[in-house]
Design a protein around this motif. Structure first.
Motif, mmCIF file in Angstrom:
data_model
loop_
_atom_site.group_PDB
_atom_site.id
_atom_site.type_symbol
_atom_site.label_atom_id
_atom_site.label_comp_id
_atom_site.label_asym_id
_atom_site.label_seq_id
_atom_site.Cartn_x
_atom_site.Cartn_y
_atom_site.Cartn_z
ATOM 1 N N UNK A 1 9.767 4.452 4.485
ATOM 2 C CA UNK A 1 9.553 5.876 4.226
ATOM 3 C C UNK A 1 10.733 6.443 3.459
ATOM 4 N N UNK A 2 10.450 6.947 2.264
ATOM 5 C CA UNK A 2 11.476 7.583 1.439
ATOM 6 C C UNK A 2 11.200 9.070 1.388
ATOM 7 N N UNK A 3 12.142 9.863 1.853
ATOM 8 C CA UNK A 3 11.980 11.327 1.883
ATOM 9 C C UNK A 3 12.962 11.960 0.906
ATOM 10 N N UNK A 4 12.411 12.801 0.021
ATOM 11 C CA UNK A 4 13.222 13.468 -0.999
ATOM 12 C C UNK A 4 13.108 14.973 -0.793
ATOM 13 N N UNK A 5 14.234 15.618 -0.479
ATOM 14 C CA UNK A 5 14.292 17.066 -0.322
ATOM 15 C C UNK A 5 15.419 17.575 -1.210
ATOM 16 N N UNK A 6 15.034 18.247 -2.300
ATOM 17 C CA UNK A 6 16.039 18.689 -3.263
ATOM 18 C C UNK A 6 16.738 17.498 -3.881
ATOM 19 N N UNK A 7 18.066 17.447 -3.773
ATOM 20 C CA UNK A 7 18.822 16.331 -4.335
ATOM 21 C C UNK A 7 19.215 15.301 -3.268
ATOM 22 N N UNK A 8 18.603 15.414 -2.079
ATOM 23 C CA UNK A 8 18.907 14.493 -0.994
ATOM 24 C C UNK A 8 17.755 13.523 -0.776
ATOM 25 N N UNK A 9 18.088 12.237 -0.656
ATOM 26 C CA UNK A 9 17.096 11.186 -0.441
ATOM 27 C C UNK A 9 17.484 10.365 0.789
ATOM 28 N N UNK A 10 16.531 10.160 1.672
ATOM 29 C CA UNK A 10 16.777 9.315 2.843
ATOM 30 C C UNK A 10 15.677 8.257 2.935
ATOM 31 N N UNK A 11 16.050 7.082 3.427
ATOM 32 C CA UNK A 11 15.102 5.965 3.534
ATOM 33 C C UNK A 11 15.126 5.444 4.970
ATOM 34 N N UNK B 1 0.879 -1.174 0.000
ATOM 35 C CA UNK B 1 0.000 0.000 0.000
ATOM 36 C C UNK B 1 0.914 1.221 0.000
ATOM 37 N N UNK B 2 0.814 2.048 -1.040
ATOM 38 C CA UNK B 2 1.737 3.176 -1.193
ATOM 39 C C UNK B 2 1.008 4.508 -1.121
ATOM 40 N N UNK B 3 1.612 5.462 -0.421
ATOM 41 C CA UNK B 3 1.092 6.829 -0.385
ATOM 42 C C UNK B 3 2.225 7.784 -0.753
ATOM 43 N N UNK B 4 1.863 8.908 -1.382
ATOM 44 C CA UNK B 4 2.840 9.931 -1.763
ATOM 45 C C UNK B 4 2.331 11.284 -1.288
ATOM 46 N N UNK B 5 3.158 11.968 -0.513
ATOM 47 C CA UNK B 5 2.818 13.307 -0.023
ATOM 48 C C UNK B 5 3.837 14.300 -0.557
ATOM 49 N N UNK B 6 3.326 15.438 -1.033
ATOM 50 C CA UNK B 6 4.191 16.501 -1.529
ATOM 51 C C UNK B 6 3.824 17.800 -0.819
ATOM 52 N N UNK B 7 4.810 18.455 -0.192
ATOM 53 C CA UNK B 7 4.544 19.743 0.450
ATOM 54 C C UNK B 7 5.862 20.442 0.741
ATOM 55 N N UNK B 8 5.864 21.770 0.537
ATOM 56 C CA UNK B 8 7.008 22.617 0.877
ATOM 57 C C UNK B 8 8.320 22.095 0.301
ATOM 58 N N UNK B 9 8.276 21.660 -0.960
ATOM 59 C CA UNK B 9 9.486 21.202 -1.626
ATOM 60 C C UNK B 9 9.965 19.832 -1.196
#
Length: 331
Positions: A223-233, A182-190
């Motif tokens: 949880x995969x978080x993408x902020x600019x060119x940085x990705x953390x899992x 089950x996948x969700x995608x949230x986009x906010x404040x870049x």
């Protein structure tokens, strides 16, 4: 009232609104001083006050069946004296957005013993109980199941062997694409946050399973978080007393409601961490008053305005304030 955050402010507000207060209070000795207010709140029996709060909540929200009840602790930083501060456990109904109960505990490590006491205050039959890793305990799972409720418990290294077994199993199952996602995608404040939830009901191999009342599945959140060119899992793991993947995903996500819709709001809108009340029981009792005010602001008046604006109206508008307190217009 909600815009007032100290004893002096309470006295000043009462003096300005004395005529309005006398419409439903006798006040034979006039407005109490700020020292008197501090003394009363310090000496007020916190258990008796919490019992009265419970009666009020039960009248407003008589059933928790179908609700998610989130449990979490919060330290009142302004109450710190030396190395001690008041630490509170709270129960919060995520969908209804009601603070349900509060209990003080000696320190954060005592949450384990406080959680069953907090649950005993509530009729949780038919509810889903979510707790962070501190509350992932066999006795707590048993308490929840005995009350005919379900649980989703965060699993971390305080159960090192169980956590490692669950981690290895779920990571392997996901790597082999053997579990529904089950996948969700949230986009906010870049920022982009992708969450992938998976749940395995094949846990007969788990040697610790008989020790956990009602255990039906183990779950993972990636949880995969993408902020600019940085990705953390980040990966998190859970024990569940049910097998529905969508319910698991909703339960994990909604657990953050107690942090975002209660703890954060109390700090930002009510200045809880900055409050320096600490005499006797005043910190604990004043904290319960703030939670009562939060419930009133959210549920007894128009909700289209921001909470900040509702607080301001409660200070300025006598009719609005009356409706918040009594649920009806002044006559």
């Amino acid at each position: 009232m909600p815009c007032i955050e100290d004893w002096v402010g309470m006295e000043e507000f009462a003096e300005e609104k004395e005529d309005w207060l006398r419409t439903f209070l006798a006040l034979p000795n006039g407005i109490p001083s700020h020292d008197t207010l501090s003394d009363v709140f310090g000496r007020l029996n916190p258990k008796a006050f919490a019992d009265a709060f419970q009666c009020w909540v039960r009248a407003a929200l008589p059933s928790l069946s179908g609700q998610q009840v989130c449990l979490d602790g919060k330290t009142l930083r302004g109450s710190r004296e030396g190395d001690k501060a008041v630490h509170l456990m709270s129960a919060f109904a995520a969908e209804a957005r009601w603070v349900l109960a509060q209990q003080a505990v000696g320190e954060k490590t005592n949450e384990i013993t406080a959680i069953p006491d907090l649950l005993s205050m509530l009729d949780i039959q038919g509810a889903l109980i979510s707790i962070d890793a501190m509350g992932c305990q066999k006795a707590i799972a048993q308490t929840i199941v005995a009350a005919q409720a379900d649980y989703v418990l965060a699993l971390k290294d305080n159960h090192a062997l169980l956590c490692e077994d669950v981690r290895l199993w779920l990571d392997t199952e996901n790597a082999q694409s053997r579990l529904p996602i089950h996948e969700t995608i949230d986009k906010s404040h870049g920022r982009i946050e992708i969450r992938r939830y998976s749940l395995s009901t094949q846990i007969d191999w788990l040697t610790q399973k008989p020790d956990w009342a009602g255990l039906q599945a183990v779950g993972r959140v990636e949880s995969t978080r993408i902020i600019g060119d940085k990705t953390s899992v980040e990966h998190r793991y859970y024990l569940c007393s049910f097998t529905d993947l969508s319910r698991f995903a909703k339960g994990v996500r909604q657990h953050w409601a107690i942090e975002n819709s209660q703890h954060w709001v109390l700090d930002v809108q009510f200045g809880e961490d900055a409050n320096r009340a600490r005499t006797d029981h005043s910190a604990e009792n004043l904290a319960l008053m703030r939670r009562m005010a939060l419930n009133l602001l959210r549920n007894n008046g128009p909700t289209k305005d921001s909470l900040k604006r509702r607080k301001l109206r409660a200070c300025l508008n006598d009719n609005y304030r009356f409706k918040l307190l009594f649920g009806t217009e002044a006559t």
